[in-house]
Enzyme design. Structure first.
Site, PDB file in Angstrom:
ATOM      1  N   ASP A  63       0.869  -1.177   0.000  1.00 33.80           N
ATOM      2  CA  ASP A  63       0.000   0.000   0.000  1.00 33.80           C
ATOM      3  C   ASP A  63       0.906   1.228   0.000  1.00 33.80           C
ATOM      4  OD1 ASP A  63      -1.857  -2.005   0.500  1.00 33.80           O
ATOM      5  OD2 ASP A  63      -2.976  -0.826   1.964  1.00 33.80           O
ATOM      6  N   LYS A 101      -6.807   2.991  -3.158  1.00 36.78           N
ATOM      7  CA  LYS A 101      -7.230   2.977  -1.760  1.00 36.78           C
ATOM      8  C   LYS A 101      -7.646   4.372  -1.323  1.00 36.78           C
ATOM      9  CE  LYS A 101      -5.256   1.886   2.824  1.00 36.78           C
ATOM     10  NZ  LYS A 101      -4.069   1.307   3.503  1.00 36.78           N
ATOM     11  N   LYS A 129     -10.003  -0.215  -2.461  1.00 35.56           N
ATOM     12  CA  LYS A 129      -9.857  -0.547  -1.044  1.00 35.56           C
ATOM     13  C   LYS A 129     -10.334   0.648  -0.229  1.00 35.56           C
ATOM     14  CE  LYS A 129      -6.558  -1.685   2.629  1.00 35.56           C
ATOM     15  NZ  LYS A 129      -5.172  -2.116   2.978  1.00 35.56           N
TER      16      LYS A 129
END
Length: 226
Positions: A92, A158, A187
């Site tokens: 991430d 995300k 996400k």
């Protein structure tokens, strides 16, 4: 949806800079017990998480450029390689936020592509999720960031780090992101604390949920669905 299906959406997260070894070990034990998709930890703890989770179905989610995204592309790429070598299966990364706000496609693409090149150099390729801090952006800026990510070919976009003063994930942001980048998965992370929150994000288009309240969410879901 069953509780096991909901658990499979969750990246069980502990990104507190003062988290201790014992807390990381507990995080991993919980992830195995509840069958979460992954644990998400700071680089300091990647190797420990990989060791604790070896032999289980839970994967390790590492971070790069966290939490501000202000490091250079070269530093993010180097951190990504280090974290993967320590045992991370997914990354991430926090995108460069000023370039999103300014609409600077050239800088943003260089930033993301540097990390993606590292992720794709491994076999199997490491999953890349790009954090855009949606709560700090306008709809136009969210769409710009998502379209750039989709064009580059990242795996997930995300919503948030969960540490920005503007807040975390929202259903509206997830919907905009899913609509803007149909070729990427979404996400949702940041401020997701209840089972209703998690289900709402999934219904809005999220394919993964990042949260630290994972155990409480599953227990609450079970209670509500008895």
């Amino acid at each position: 949806m069953t509780d096991k299906e909901l658990a499979a959406y969750i990246d069980h997260t502990l990104l507190d800079p003062v988290a201790t070894r014992g807390e990381i070990e507990q995080l991993c034990d919980e992830a195995i017990e509840y069958r979460f998709h992954s644990v998400c930890v700071l680089p300091r703890w990647t190797s420990l998480a990989a060791e604790k989770l070896r032999g289980s179905e839970v994967v390790v989610d590492g971070v790069a450029g966290f939490p501000f995204g202000a490091d250079s592309a070269k530093i993010k790429a180097a951190q990504t390689k280090e974290v993967i070598m320590a045992g991370a299966d997914e990354i991430d990364m926090v995108a460069d936020l000023p370039s999103i706000i300014e609409g600077n496609s050239r800088y943003l693409r260089r930033d993301i592509q540097a990390v993606m090149k590292v992720c794709r150099s491994f076999r199997p390729a490491v999953v890349l999720k790009v954090i855009i801090e949606a709560s700090a952006l306008t709809e136009k800026q969210i769409r710009f960031a998502c379209q750039e990510c989709e064009d580059i070919g990242v795996d997930y976009i995300k919503t948030s780090t969960g540490m920005h003063k503007s807040g975390g994930a929202s259903v509206e942001a997830v919907q905009i992101m899913a609509e803007s980048a149909p070729g990427c998965k979404i996400k949702a992370a940041g401020g997701i604390r209840t089972a209703d929150d998690a289900v709402a994000m999934i219904e809005a288009g999220a394919s993964r949920i990042g949260c630290s309240a994972s155990v409480r969410i599953i227990e609450e879901f079970r209670q509500a669905n008895r």
